[in-house]
Design an enzyme around this catalytic site. Structure first.
Site: not given
Ligand code: SF4
Length: 489
Positions: A21, A47, A122-123, A262
């Site tokens: 996310c 995302g 996010n997570g 990345y």
């Protein structure tokens, strides 16, 4: 979002771990929804399955959530005009397992005793299932399979009076990695988990403020970077400006080191380190650790490019674009049918045969997950006439699953979880294979070495050293969908 290691097959072109996310919030800008759409566009790499924006216009909350890319869903004046107000938050989502259903798309909005609130996350919460089970027993009815909804329910039943105190009360019961952005009728609130595993930055645009997963989302709207939100910090933005509190017990931070390898965009700066520079330093470390005689350094584009530049600079071996990427192949084109999927990496990558023929190449990629893409790329490069193929990976072997918000396969599907480096080299068909060492990775992010007693980052997917308890995993596999009629005991 709630996350189990994925067992679904990866598309042939797409054997990478995935960030799940990206989040964005803006307070005090007349074009808040348009700015949020731009910010989400810059975070699209985090995302691609769904996007959503919630705005507040001093009277009402307005929502638009949809499956697909930001550019496909927030591309018209009509949509943006339906999101009025000077405050907005947004979310881009990558689905893990199961279908991407609209009710899981964030921001999630709910009415509480104190008024409405939208939340974007996010997570991954590592004890959300256990808490969810208890909440269902108490009579809470969940609308989604997202672990973010667990936060909402805990806030709703908290006995504290203010929204911030309720949020602290909720988060104290939760374990996991999270960066959160919430929009209430008066405030924009940003929170980072006590270890700061996932990123969150604070920026300024005119009189307004922005919270975002990465600095590239500030750049796109011309906002200025102020600072990273600290691990365990709650930033509260209201009409009086920015306030900060740190209500959780202080812990040593463990930022996700894979963000540098990345996930994050190379033009972002996170925790004081520019991602592009770190990737170049990673390439230089790789060259120092595992240099091999070769005629050229070739990246697997795009993610292998900065590390290849660093490797070439350090080793003196020329950098060449020996593989060309077609940027016009999207996930939506590749995913639907096996007829298209069988064409594999050629849809996205093509060997530049005129440069590769007869040459000894160092091929650089950021990671090997299942190894499917690596095998095909190596085959393609050999078919183009390369004399030798030496693969260098700009991360240590990914041998463990992530439970903190990155979609990785179960460990028995990870190539490095099943084989040693020599067997992996044989499997993907290279003349030699080497990975960056864990200490080399830490050197690239500016540390002398990894402090094994107290590692400075989360590196669990390489080391197996998980910094946050995996409570739900300890109880066995988690069903993707919690039925209201049956319950796992
Ligand atoms: S396990 Fe790996 S991908 Fe997941 S948060 Fe830790 S370093 Fe990042």
């Amino acid at each position: 979002m709630r996350h189990e290691p994925s067992s679904s097959p990866t598309t042939d072109d797409d054997d990478h771990p995935h960030e799940e996310c990206g989040i964005f919030g803006i307070f005090g800008n007349a074009d808040a929804a348009a700015m949020a759409a731009l910010g989400l566009h810059a975070l699209q790499h985090r995302g691609q399955e769904a996007a959503g924006i919630v705005s507040f216009d001093d009277r009402h909350f307005h929502t638009h959530r949809a499956l697909g890319l930001v550019g496909d869903n927030f591309n018209s004046e009509a949509v943006i005009n339906r999101l009025p107000g000077a405050r907005a938050i947004g979310h881009v989502r990558y689905s893990t397992t199961g279908e991407t259903i609209l009710r899981n798309v964030q921001p999630l909005f709910a009415d509480f005793a104190f008024g409405g609130m939208a939340i974007a996350h996010n997570g991954n919460l590592t004890n959300a299932y256990r808490i969810r089970r208890a909440l269902v027993r108490q009579g809470c009815i969940f609308q989604s399979t997202s672990d973010t909804e667990t936060i909402n329910h805990l806030i709703a039943i908290s006995h504290y009076s203010t929204v911030v105190d309720r949020m602290i009360d909720a988060l104290r019961q939760l374990e996991g990695a999270y960066s959160l952005i919430a929009l209430t009728q008066r405030k924009l609130i940003g929170v980072r988990d006590p270890l700061g595993v996932r990123p969150l930055v604070l920026g300024r645009l005119g009189d307004g403020y922005i919270l975002a997963s990465e600095t590239c989302a500030l750049d796109i709207i011309g906002a200025t970077f102020m600072r990273d939100v600290d691990p365990g910090e709650i930033v509260i933005i209201d009409a009086d400006g920015v306030h900060s509190i740190k209500p959780f017990a202080k812990q040593a931070s463990r930022f996700c080191i894979f963000e540098y390898i990345y996930f994050a965009r190379p033009d972002s700066t996170l925790e004081g380190e520019n991602v592009y520079q770190v990737r170049k330093a990673i390439g230089a470390e790789l060259a120092r650790e595992s240099h091999v005689a070769a005629d050229m350094v070739v990246p697997v584009p795009d993610s292998g490019v900065p590390a290849s530049i660093g490797y070439a600079e350090q080793s003196g071996v020329p950098f060449e674009l020996g593989i060309i990427r077609n940027h016009y192949v999207g996930r939506t084109f590749i995913e639907p049918t096996d007829n298209i999927r069988h064409l594999g990496v050629k849809l996205k990558h093509n060997a530049n045969a005129a440069r590769l023929k007869g040459k000894r190449i160092v091929l650089i990629d950021d990671s090997i997950v299942r190894g499917t893409t690596s095998m095909k790329i190596v085959e393609m490069v050999r078919s183009a006439g390369a004399a030798e193929v030496h693969m260098r990976i700009s991360s240590p072997p990914t041998a463990h699953s992530c439970f903190y918000g990155i979609d990785t396969p179960a460990s028995d599907e990870l190539l490095a979880g099943r084989m040693n480096v020599a067997a992996m080299a044989k499997h993907i068909g290279v003349d030699s294979l080497a990975f960056l060492s864990l200490d080399g990775l830490y050197r690239a992010v500016g540390k002398t070495k990894r402090e094994s007693a107290a590692p400075q980052y989360c590196d669990a997917c390489f080391s197996g050293d998980y910094p946050i308890r995996l409570t739900d995993q300890e109880e066995g596999p988690i069903p993707e969908q919690l039925s209201l009629l049956t319950e796992r005991e």
